[in-house]
Design an enzyme around this catalytic site. Structure first.
Site, mmCIF file in Angstrom:
data_model
loop_
_atom_site.group_PDB
_atom_site.id
_atom_site.type_symbol
_atom_site.label_atom_id
_atom_site.label_comp_id
_atom_site.label_asym_id
_atom_site.label_seq_id
_atom_site.Cartn_x
_atom_site.Cartn_y
_atom_site.Cartn_z
ATOM 1 N N SER A 1 0.830 -1.207 0.000
ATOM 2 C CA SER A 1 0.000 0.000 0.000
ATOM 3 C C SER A 1 0.856 1.245 0.000
ATOM 4 O O SER A 1 1.966 1.255 0.565
ATOM 5 C CB SER A 1 -0.859 -0.018 1.263
ATOM 6 N N TYR B 1 -1.360 0.080 10.313
ATOM 7 C CA TYR B 1 -1.668 -0.543 9.025
ATOM 8 C C TYR B 1 -0.471 -0.430 8.074
ATOM 9 O O TYR B 1 0.000 -1.432 7.516
ATOM 10 C CB TYR B 1 -2.915 0.111 8.395
ATOM 11 N N LYS C 1 2.231 -3.343 6.469
ATOM 12 C CA LYS C 1 2.470 -3.542 5.035
ATOM 13 C C LYS C 1 3.961 -3.428 4.723
ATOM 14 O O LYS C 1 4.492 -4.186 3.904
ATOM 15 C CB LYS C 1 1.653 -2.533 4.215
HETATM 16 C C1 WQD Z 1 -9.007 10.238 0.406
HETATM 17 C C2 WQD Z 1 -9.047 11.741 0.617
HETATM 18 C C3 WQD Z 1 -9.457 12.411 2.882
HETATM 19 C C4 WQD Z 1 -13.656 10.995 3.045
HETATM 20 C C5 WQD Z 1 -6.494 5.342 2.667
HETATM 21 C C6 WQD Z 1 -5.374 4.617 3.338
HETATM 22 C C7 WQD Z 1 -4.544 3.946 2.310
HETATM 23 C C8 WQD Z 1 -5.382 3.035 1.457
HETATM 24 C C9 WQD Z 1 -6.496 3.781 0.842
HETATM 25 C C10 WQD Z 1 -5.873 0.808 2.123
HETATM 26 C C11 WQD Z 1 -8.328 12.190 1.886
HETATM 27 C C12 WQD Z 1 -10.576 12.848 1.983
HETATM 28 C C13 WQD Z 1 -12.345 11.269 2.666
HETATM 29 C C14 WQD Z 1 -14.568 12.069 3.218
HETATM 30 C C15 WQD Z 1 -12.822 13.610 2.636
HETATM 31 N N1 WQD Z 1 -5.921 2.003 2.288
HETATM 32 N N2 WQD Z 1 -11.936 12.567 2.465
HETATM 33 N N3 WQD Z 1 -14.105 13.348 3.004
HETATM 34 O O1 WQD Z 1 -6.664 8.316 3.341
HETATM 35 O O2 WQD Z 1 -5.906 8.683 0.951
HETATM 36 O O3 WQD Z 1 -5.962 6.414 1.884
HETATM 37 O O4 WQD Z 1 -7.238 4.452 1.853
HETATM 38 O O5 WQD Z 1 -5.833 -0.227 1.911
HETATM 39 O O6 WQD Z 1 -3.585 3.228 2.943
HETATM 40 O O7 WQD Z 1 -4.595 5.533 4.065
HETATM 41 O O8 WQD Z 1 -8.078 7.474 1.378
HETATM 42 O O9 WQD Z 1 -10.415 7.503 0.691
HETATM 43 O O10 WQD Z 1 -9.871 7.729 3.163
HETATM 44 O O11 WQD Z 1 -9.380 9.612 1.623
HETATM 45 O O12 WQD Z 1 -12.474 14.800 2.467
HETATM 46 O O13 WQD Z 1 -15.740 11.901 3.555
HETATM 47 O O14 WQD Z 1 -10.418 12.117 0.803
HETATM 48 O O15 WQD Z 1 -9.161 13.405 3.829
HETATM 49 O O16 WQD Z 1 -7.702 13.391 1.606
HETATM 50 P P1 WQD Z 1 -6.596 7.835 1.963
HETATM 51 P P2 WQD Z 1 -9.515 8.006 1.759
#
Ligand code: WQD
Length: 323
Positions: free
Chosen positions: A117, A141, A145
């Site tokens: 990841s 997490y 990984k």
């Molecule tokens: C994306 C962006 C949020 C929801 C994570 C894990 C990574 C991988 C994928 C695993 C961010 C923003 C989100 C909302 C928002 N995991 N957001 N409003 O954090 O980039 O990655 O998921 O297998 O390891 O860290 O993904 O989809 O949570 O967020 O503004 O309601 O959307 O702050 O910038 P992230 P995400």
């Protein structure tokens, strides 16, 4: 040559199963069905229900199916849960990987594709993240990984196993509605959830040093993620000395605001307009992959764009949440 796909009944795993099968590779799925579901598997694909932590079970499956390669996807994958329950993550992801590799070495398996990841990078905040960008995970997490990648490389070298660790960026979309992600833990499904409840999409912070102030990510269609596994598997079959760590992304940044605009357009749910809340702890302003290495090593490139990801994810959401 049979590939064992752990976690093959899950969201990403079931896409990998389809891609491997379509590429003519025989597969067997190992899944404990804790979050996966047997319904995700195409007819004719054998499912062995059990955990990678069960050594006797692993030995039997590897032997009975004459497994010669493993795609290891089974893992816990929620960042927040990993902070609350680190020991669960170390057990499932690190001990699970150790047990799997131990059994694989004993069974003479010589090929491993490992599901890693972008979380291994922590908060990279550089223009494009290359595989040489230092790894500094900021949650259990991501730590598990990274430990998995280290284990894969060390075991590969010591025991003559070809390995490829694939660092997925932000996976979205589905090849069919019934294969869509059924959790609501990432941006796309979280926005669907709020919009279909009549609520405003929530932006976690708009004061980041990015063009529109919201976080920038590299969203990649799950079908492209799956085809990267096929390309990696082929490489491991052709070259027994392979030891690769590769980013899997599109190399293009999309902001939270841009993503929400596409979601509102595709779903037709244009109201209410997004609201901005506080930053979510642990988010980096920018995480976009350099995809030069995977292109060079595997000849692989992503084919699908953001709109296709959102459209296919929306069809999946609609199937699971009929109006
Ligand atoms: C994306 C962006 C949020 C929801 C994570 C894990 C990574 C991988 C994928 C695993 C961010 C923003 C989100 C909302 C928002 N995991 N957001 N409003 O954090 O980039 O990655 O998921 O297998 O390891 O860290 O993904 O989809 O949570 O967020 O503004 O309601 O959307 O702050 O910038 P992230 P995400």
């Amino acid at each position: 040559m049979t590939w064992m796909i752990t976690g093959g009944a899950g969201y990403i795993g079931s896409h990998v199963v389809r891609a491997m099968t379509a590429a003519g590779e025989p597969v067997v799925v190992l899944d404990d069905l804790s979050t996966g579901s047997a319904d995700r598997l195409p007819a004719g694909v054998p499912l062995e229900k059990g955990t990678v932590l069960d050594r006797d079970f692993l030995d039997r499956v590897l032997r009975e199916h004459a497994v010669t390669g493993i795609v290891h996807i089974a893992a816990k994958k929620q960042v927040a849960e990993s902070v609350a329950k680190p020991l669960l993550y170390y057990r499932q992801n690190v001990e699970g990987m150790r047990a799997l590799l131990d059994a694989a070495v004993a069974a003479g398996v010589r090929r491993l594709v490992f599901s890693s990841s972008a979380a291994v990078y922590g908060t990279p905040d550089t223009d494009l993240v290359t595989e040489r960008t230092p790894c500094a995970p900021i949650n259990p997490y991501g730590e598990t990984k990274l430990a998995g990648e280290w284990m894969a490389a060390a075991v590969g070298r010591a025991h003559g196993m070809a390995t490829a660790s694939l660092r997925y960026f932000n996976v979205a979309g589905a090849v069919a509605p019934e294969l869509a992600d059924d959790g609501a833990y990432n941006l796309v499904p979280m926005v669907f959830e709020r919009l279909t409840a009549g609520r405003a999409p929530l932006v976690f912070g708009d004061d980041y040093p990015t063009p529109d102030g919201t976080c920038v990510r590299d969203y990649i269609h799950v079908e492209d993620v799956a085809s990267a596994h096929v390309a990696a598997a082929r490489r491991l079959m052709a070259d027994p000395g392979t030891e690769l760590v590769l980013n899997v992304g599109r190399g293009e940044g999309v902001s939270v605001r841009e993503m929400i605009a596409v979601i509102q357009e595709v779903s037709g749910l244009k109201d209410p307009a997004p609201e901005t809340g506080p930053r979510r702890p642990g988010d980096s302003a920018r995480a976009v992959a350099s995809v030069d290495l995977i292109h060079r090593e595997l000849g692989w490139t992503a084919r699908h764009g953001v709109r296709e990801m959102v459209e296919s994810a929306w069809r999946g959401w609609a199937l699971r949440h009929p109006a």
